[in-house]
Design an enzyme around this catalytic site. Structure first.
Site, mmCIF file in Angstrom:
data_model
loop_
_atom_site.group_PDB
_atom_site.id
_atom_site.type_symbol
_atom_site.label_atom_id
_atom_site.label_comp_id
_atom_site.label_asym_id
_atom_site.label_seq_id
_atom_site.Cartn_x
_atom_site.Cartn_y
_atom_site.Cartn_z
ATOM 1 C CB CYS A 34 -1.045 0.006 1.248
ATOM 2 S SG CYS A 34 -0.264 0.025 2.570
ATOM 3 C CB CYS A 103 -3.552 -1.591 8.444
ATOM 4 S SG CYS A 103 -4.414 -1.490 6.893
HETATM 5 FE FE1 FES Z 1 -1.721 0.709 3.766
HETATM 6 FE FE2 FES Z 1 -3.601 0.414 5.781
HETATM 7 S S1 FES Z 1 -3.606 0.171 3.475
HETATM 8 S S2 FES Z 1 -1.438 0.614 6.121
#
Ligand code: FES
Length: 150
Positions: A34, A103
């Site tokens: 992410c 996360c």
């Molecule tokens: Fe990257 Fe939550 S989407 S830490």
């Protein structure tokens, strides 16, 4: 996607956000998937985490989990902090949606990275104490990153 009340609360009012100028343990980790980044700063005295702050370029779940993680390690010993898993943080928040589990891993890894930094600053090899940071080159190549989601 449903978030628990506790997640929403820690997202809206994150605890321990900011800078810690007199930190003696600083760790930063990122999630390759992410692109989010987590920085954890701690002030450690006599093996006790007397203060902790975090900063993140992360999603709401990352904010909520690090907020809860800092609350859980504050005032604890290094050994206790090392036992804190992302699962325990999620349980303290009454759960996270499955797609957001990674996360919470970021917060756990950032705490480990800060403790590794703490020992390195004193010239002590952190590996026998802290173990793998989960964020080294070997981890990224051998078993990928963010695959802690189950
Ligand atoms: Fe990257 Fe939550 S989407 S830490």
């Amino acid at each position: 996607m449903d978030y628990s009340k506790k997640v929403m609360d820690h997202f809206a009012h994150p605890r321990n956000v900011g800078e810690l100028p007199d930190a003696n343990a600083v760790g930063q980790v990122g999630n390759q998937k992410c692109g989010d980044i987590m920085k954890m700063m701690m002030k450690i005295e006599n093996d006790v985490i007397v203060d902790v702050k975090f900063q993140t370029f992360g999603c709401g779940a990352a904010v909520a989990t690090s907020s809860m993680a800092t609350e859980l390690v504050k005032g604890k010993t290094i050994q206790e902090a090392l036992k804190l898993t992302n699962k325990a943080v999620m349980e303290a928040l009454d759960g996270l949606p499955p797609v957001k589990v990674h996360c919470s891993v970021l917060a756990e890894e950032a705490i480990r990275a800060a403790l590794i930094d703490y020992y390195k600053r004193q010239g002590i090899d952190p590996e026998p104490i802290v173990g793998c940071s989960g964020d080294c080159v070997a981890c990224h190549h051998d078993h990928g990153h963010g695959e802690e989601e189950e």
